[in-house]
Design a protein around this motif. Structure first.
Motif, PDB file in Angstrom:
ATOM      1  N   GLY A  92      11.655  -2.676   4.390  1.00 13.45           N
ATOM      2  CA  GLY A  92      12.501  -1.509   4.114  1.00 13.45           C
ATOM      3  C   GLY A  92      13.510  -1.767   3.026  1.00 13.45           C
ATOM      4  O   GLY A  92      14.576  -1.149   2.984  1.00 13.45           O
ATOM      5  N   GLN A 110      10.082   0.448  -7.196  1.00 13.00           N
ATOM      6  CA  GLN A 110       9.893   1.632  -6.358  1.00 13.00           C
ATOM      7  C   GLN A 110      10.465   2.897  -7.000  1.00 13.00           C
ATOM      8  O   GLN A 110      10.804   3.866  -6.314  1.00 13.00           O
ATOM      9  N   TYR A 166       1.169   3.360  -4.151  1.00 14.27           N
ATOM     10  CA  TYR A 166       2.395   2.964  -3.463  1.00 14.27           C
ATOM     11  C   TYR A 166       3.392   4.120  -3.365  1.00 14.27           C
ATOM     12  O   TYR A 166       4.287   4.101  -2.511  1.00 14.27           O
ATOM     13  N   GLU A 222       8.591  -6.068   0.451  1.00 14.88           N
ATOM     14  CA  GLU A 222       9.813  -5.265   0.372  1.00 14.88           C
ATOM     15  C   GLU A 222       9.651  -3.949   1.128  1.00 14.88           C
ATOM     16  O   GLU A 222      10.572  -3.506   1.829  1.00 14.88           O
ATOM     17  N   LEU A 223       8.487  -3.345   1.013  1.00  9.52           N
ATOM     18  CA  LEU A 223       8.224  -2.097   1.733  1.00  9.52           C
ATOM     19  C   LEU A 223       8.210  -2.335   3.243  1.00  9.52           C
ATOM     20  O   LEU A 223       8.727  -1.523   4.020  1.00  9.52           O
ATOM     21  N   LEU A 237       6.027  -6.495  -3.556  1.00  8.10           N
ATOM     22  CA  LEU A 237       6.355  -5.108  -3.238  1.00  8.10           C
ATOM     23  C   LEU A 237       5.961  -4.773  -1.795  1.00  8.10           C
ATOM     24  O   LEU A 237       6.707  -4.091  -1.080  1.00  8.10           O
ATOM     25  N   GLU A 238       4.811  -5.256  -1.366  1.00  8.36           N
ATOM     26  CA  GLU A 238       4.374  -5.026   0.016  1.00  8.36           C
ATOM     27  C   GLU A 238       5.405  -5.569   1.005  1.00  8.36           C
ATOM     28  O   GLU A 238       5.729  -4.916   2.007  1.00  8.36           O
ATOM     29  N   LYS A 272      14.780  -1.660  -0.828  1.00  8.89           N
ATOM     30  CA  LYS A 272      14.627  -0.957  -2.102  1.00  8.89           C
ATOM     31  C   LYS A 272      14.881  -1.956  -3.201  1.00  8.89           C
ATOM     32  O   LYS A 272      15.941  -2.555  -3.290  1.00  8.89           O
TER      33      LYS A 272
END
Length: 293
Positions: free
Chosen positions: A289, A116, A148, A285-286, A282-283, A291
């Motif tokens: 929330g 990120q 992203y 983790e997003l 990554l999805e 990082k």
């Protein structure tokens, strides 16, 4: 899709219980009767190659350019077995030894996207294209970083450049749609219909686009995944892609809990080399929330 033992995998079904309703709690139980496979095991040939490159790097006298190339190769192998930290270390070593090695910046850009660190990712992909403007996957990967990073208009431009180099590639068509849908969903759908005309209906990947267009149902799509599969690895690769794009479809419908389940299923395939596997993590983790480190 690659960023680039013959066992016939069988279809098995799971039921996570419950029926789909409008509530978030019920949505979490709506992934049912999906095909599964045994998670992909690490390729022992890749592990042997890693050991061989390590031995050569420790014992041989090589030029700086040769060392850089070997660090790049070993980094790619680390990536292929899911050892991302070791891969990133080797990519950094390679770029220090040979700062004009375009492929290294491409891989580093992917790693910055996954962490990120989007600003740094853009810098890496810009460096790739400065060194080699025909490095087409830099357009894909910069487009993903922009997507992203919350810049869908710029992302769409990169995906358009990527698609123009191979208009019959269903994956390129889908990534462009995902970016455009964040700007104007109706226009994006029309563009998806237009771009689908260039696709080969006999290729399995075309079914992904047909799913998004509503030309095949989810049940039909999942039932056809195993058709024409040559072995366990290809089957797991298809599952990884299918689960990721199903997750994105449910995400667009506002059914985040279902999307999360499909992202988890994509990760469970262990197809580390595919962009769908990388960005499923990554999805998640997003969504949580988190990082990335």
């Amino acid at each position: 899709m690659k960023f680039k033992s013959f066992l016939v995998a069988s279809l098995v079904a799971i039921t996570l219980s419950g029926c789909q309703t409008t509530s978030e709690q019920q949505d979490a139980k709506s992934v049912a009767n999906v095909p599964l496979g045994v998670p992909l095991a690490p390729n022992y040939r890749n592990e042997i190659e890693i050991a061989r490159y390590t031995e050569v790097l420790q014992s041989s006298e090589m030029s700086t350019e040769q060392q850089a190339e070997l660090f790049l190769r070993r980094g790619r192998l680390y990536d292929s077995v899911g050892l991302s930290t070791l891969a990133r270390i080797d990519f950094n070593r390679a770029v220090k030894l040979k700062p004009d090695l375009a492929s290294v910046y491409n891989f580093l850009g992917i790693h910055h996207t996954l962490a990120q660190d989007f600003g740094k990712a853009y810098e890496m992909f810009d460096a790739v294209l400065e060194l080699d403007e025909e490095h087409q996957y830099a357009y894909l990967n910069r487009g993903i970083a922009l997507y992203y990073g919350g810049r869908p208009e710029l992302s769409s431009q990169d995906f358009e450049a990527f698609l123009s180099r191979s208009p019959s590639d269903a994956y390129r068509v889908l990534w462009l749609y995902l970016a455009q849908a964040n700007v104007d969903p109706a226009s994006a759908y029309q563009q998806l219909q237009a771009n689908s005309q260039a696709l080969n209906p006999d290729k399995w990947s075309t079914q992904l686009v047909q799913l998004y267009l509503g030309q095949v149902s989810e049940t039909q799509f999942l039932a056809q995944i195993s058709e024409g599969v040559g072995g366990q690895q290809q089957y797991l690769e298809r599952l990884c892609e299918a689960y990721f794009y199903l997750a994105k479809l449910y995400q667009a419908r506002g059914k985040q809990a279902v999307a999360v389940d499909f992202f988890k299923l994509a990760l469970a395939t262990n197809v580390y080399e595919f962009v769908e596997h990388k960005y499923a993590r990554l999805e998640l983790e997003l969504f949580a929330g988190v990082k990335a480190g």
